[in-house]
Design an enzyme around this catalytic site. Structure first.
Site, PDB file in Angstrom:
ATOM      1  N   TYR A 189      37.612  45.123  38.869  1.00 42.29           N
ATOM      2  CA  TYR A 189      37.729  44.332  37.649  1.00 42.29           C
ATOM      3  C   TYR A 189      36.338  44.125  37.057  1.00 42.29           C
ATOM      4  CZ  TYR A 189      38.901  40.801  34.275  1.00 42.29           C
ATOM      5  OH  TYR A 189      39.063  40.123  33.092  1.00 42.29           O
TER       6      TYR A 189
ATOM      7  N   ARG B 233      36.183  30.504  44.590  1.00 42.21           N
ATOM      8  CA  ARG B 233      35.713  29.208  44.114  1.00 42.21           C
ATOM      9  C   ARG B 233      36.460  28.881  42.824  1.00 42.21           C
ATOM     10  NH1 ARG B 233      31.870  29.011  40.041  1.00 42.21           N
ATOM     11  NH2 ARG B 233      31.334  31.025  39.145  1.00 42.21           N
TER      12      ARG B 233
ATOM     13  N   ARG C 210      48.153  45.360  38.206  1.00 44.42           N
ATOM     14  CA  ARG C 210      49.005  44.465  37.444  1.00 44.42           C
ATOM     15  C   ARG C 210      48.990  44.944  36.005  1.00 44.42           C
ATOM     16  NH1 ARG C 210      52.955  41.512  38.669  1.00 44.42           N
ATOM     17  NH2 ARG C 210      52.441  39.737  37.339  1.00 44.42           N
TER      18      ARG C 210
ATOM     19  N   ARG D 253      49.541  32.883  28.226  1.00 45.03           N
ATOM     20  CA  ARG D 253      48.747  32.292  27.155  1.00 45.03           C
ATOM     21  C   ARG D 253      49.220  32.785  25.794  1.00 45.03           C
ATOM     22  NH1 ARG D 253      42.749  35.107  27.980  1.00 45.03           N
ATOM     23  NH2 ARG D 253      43.407  37.286  27.970  1.00 45.03           N
TER      24      ARG D 253
ATOM     25  N   ARG E 159      33.016  21.175  36.759  1.00 48.30           N
ATOM     26  CA  ARG E 159      31.808  20.717  36.074  1.00 48.30           C
ATOM     27  C   ARG E 159      31.935  19.234  35.735  1.00 48.30           C
ATOM     28  NH1 ARG E 159      31.513  25.748  31.789  1.00 48.30           N
ATOM     29  NH2 ARG E 159      31.519  27.423  33.339  1.00 48.30           N
TER      30      ARG E 159
ATOM     31  N   ASP F 149      34.175  42.829  33.518  1.00 49.17           N
ATOM     32  CA  ASP F 149      34.092  42.312  32.162  1.00 49.17           C
ATOM     33  C   ASP F 149      33.338  43.325  31.299  1.00 49.17           C
ATOM     34  OD1 ASP F 149      35.465  39.882  32.440  1.00 49.17           O
ATOM     35  OD2 ASP F 149      33.706  38.895  33.286  1.00 49.17           O
TER      36      ASP F 149
ATOM     37  N   GLU G  57      51.058  36.584  25.741  1.00 51.27           N
ATOM     38  CA  GLU G  57      50.657  37.532  26.781  1.00 51.27           C
ATOM     39  C   GLU G  57      51.489  37.288  28.040  1.00 51.27           C
ATOM     40  OE1 GLU G  57      46.585  38.174  29.274  1.00 51.27           O
ATOM     41  OE2 GLU G  57      46.394  38.239  27.086  1.00 51.27           O
TER      42      GLU G  57
END
Length: 373
Positions: A353, A172, A249, A280, A176, A355, A305
């Site tokens: 992955y 997805r 990666r 970024r 917003r 957070d 980066e």
């Protein structure tokens, strides 16, 4: 000395487990091959600025228990992640919201107009069964948003063209229809005042810590030092890559100190053109409002980066969780479940992955199960 636990890796998972084990009265040895604690959330002060050495880390969670837990170790500020995306000479707010849409399309000012524009582009594309990431993204947000804000950034991140990437990578894309640049939906968000390293340092109090120490340099001797091992490195490396090598990666960072007060006006600016090699630029002082509230620091620190192809021996940052690698991981997971004296954890040990808040939650769950509390 005989330890109850040998923890391989002084990152967040290992530090949380160590803290809980010491609290339970256990003897703990933590080793790490790097010359510092805190893994990829390591921060250090440069010119009075807390620099995130391994990329931007913004703490966010909706889990009140995790939020309360991390508050023990540092005071957090009110930082809200609101990145800016730069495509050529155009600047857009992220995530995709009404500020983005009204800037992208001159004739869009209301949510109804934005929905109509996006839905029209989706219908025009006519994609019913996306065959690759490009088709998947266009079927979710239309052609304009995809080409300016998704395509180049994603191709740089994965090192492949979007038409070569599987559709399931993007399940997805958050859209917003409000004028709100808050990137995360989580209830709690912020940056620890004084950086992340202090948090891990406090978590490791009471444990013995040895840096610049490679577990694989003498694994038999290390294993003999403790009743159990908590391993947070690459799971395939632990098993000598007996089924083959998992893919990752990597990232490369270029950090620069500048004699100016304010370089880009925001902590994170994404560069979405494929032709710009970095994804970024991070300007670290903005994580702690270094240009606001009357605070004037005449210097700033920025980090570019760069995504990088991972090869054996490089630092792994992101697991390549495609079908092939996930199937290979399951083979290693079966081996791991048979190792009764080894606990595998963290992004590399669990090949997933995570957070920061997810790492803490998983480490707490693991520690409670192991330590019976």
């Amino acid at each position: 000395m005989k330890y109850d636990y040998l923890i391989v890796g002084a990152g967040l998972f290992g530090a949380v487990f160590a803290h809980e084990a010491v609290r339970a009265g256990k003897k703990v040895l933590v080793i790490d091959k790097r010359n510092h604690i805190a893994g990829n959330i390591y921060t250090e002060e440069v010119d009075g600025i807390q620099v995130h050495r391994y990329g931007a880390h913004i703490f966010h969670t909706s889990d009140r228990e995790v939020w309360d837990y991390v508050q023990q170790f540092a005071e957090f500020n009110r930082y809200t992640n609101s990145p800016v995306a730069r495509y050529k000479d155009e600047l857009y707010n992220m995530p995709f919201n009404m500020n983005t849409f009204s800037k992208m399309w001159d004739d869009v000012k209301t949510p109804a107009e934005a929905k109509a524009k996006i839905d029209g582009q989706i219908r025009e594309a006519g994609i019913t069964e996306p065959k690759n990431l490009e088709e998947q993204a266009i079927s979710l947000v239309g052609k304009d948003i995809y080409e300016k804000l998704v395509k180049g950034y994603t191709e740089k991140q994965w090192g492949k063209r979007a038409t070569e990437l599987p559709a399931f990578i993007i399940k997805r894309l958050p859209v917003r229809f409000v004028y709100d640049n808050n990137y995360f939906n989580d209830l709690y968000q912020g940056i620890p005042i004084g950086g992340y390293t202090q948090i891990v340092k406090k978590m490791l109090e009471g444990a013995e810590v040895r840096l610049e120490t490679d577990y694989f340099s003498n694994r038999d001797a290390f294993d003999a030092m403790a009743e159990k091992c908590v391993f947070t490195g690459m799971i395939d490396e632990y098993f000598d890559k007996c089924f083959g090598e998992l893919e990752y990666r990597s990232l490369r960072f270029e950090t620069e100190e500048l004699n100016m007060e304010n370089f880009q006006g925001n902590a994170v600016v994404n560069y979405t053109e494929y032709e710009v090699p970095y994804t970024r630029i991070i300007e670290h002082k903005h994580f702690e409002f270094g240009c606001q509230n009357g605070t004037v620091n005449p210097k700033t620190v920025i980090t570019r980066e760069y995504p990088a192809k991972w090869e054996s021996g490089d630092e792994p940052y992101y697991p390549m969780n495609d079908e092939k690698n996930n199937a290979l991981y399951r083979k290693y997971q079966d081996l791991a479940e048979k190792k009764k004296n080894v606990i595998f954890g963290g992004r590399l040990g669990m090949y997933k992955y995570y957070d920061m808040h997810q790492v803490i939650a998983e480490a707490l769950k693991t520690a409670r199960r192991e330590l019976n509390f």
